[in-house]
Design a protein around this motif. Structure first.
Motif: not given
Length: 164
Positions: A85-86, A107-110, A120-122
């Motif tokens: 989403t960006g 870890t990914e976030s944001g 869904e993204h996580a």
């Protein structure tokens, strides 16, 4: 009050023990000559703090623009890249587990979006980084290039679960 480590925001988190010294495991994510053996297929250069690079997955005609924010040798890498989403942040932590093994945490976030979209993204990011770590493990520990990323979407990302 939300007491989760993410502060109530969606995060992707995975990790794996790699039976190689931390210097070798860290280098695998910095040096694209190694990374292309288990993750993306092409890079415009090695990771250096503040120097943007482009990573490509040629089989999917996909790429992302990466800005390395933090490079702490043999400890941590933090990048910003094109998420679903960006721009999102990805962090790798390298924890020595004796002289010949390293635990890699990613870890990914944001992301932004509805609760369902964030879930869904996580979930997708956690799956992707798990495949990446499995490929890294096979390559560094056994010298086997599994092509897991290419095998994940045999019909491309638009058709993630082919049926008859």
């Amino acid at each position: 009050m939300d007491k989760s480590p993410s502060g109530g925001k969606a995060i992707a988190r995975t990790g794996m023990l790699i039976r190689k010294p931390v210097a070798e495991v860290f280098a695998a994510f910095i040096d694209p000559r190694i990374t292309t053996r288990f993750w993306f297929t092409k890079s415009s250069g090695p990771l250096e703090a503040g120097t943007p690079v482009t990573w490509e997955w040629e089989m999917y005609e996909a790429s992302t623009h990466v800005v390395p924010k933090v490079i702490e040798p043999e400890q941590r890498i933090v990048i910003e890249w094109d998420g679903y989403t960006g721009r999102t942040n990805v962090e790798w932590e390298f924890v020595p587990m004796g002289p010949d093994a390293t635990f890699v945490g990613i870890t990914e976030s944001g992301w932004t979006g509805t609760s369902d979209e964030l879930l869904e993204h996580a979930t997708n990011a956690t799956q992707g980084f798990t495949w990446t770590l499995a490929g890294l493990k096979a390559w560094l520990e056994h010298g086997v290039e599994l092509n897991l990323i290419a095998g994940r979407f045999p019909n491309g990302p638009e058709d993630p679960y082919p049926t008859r």
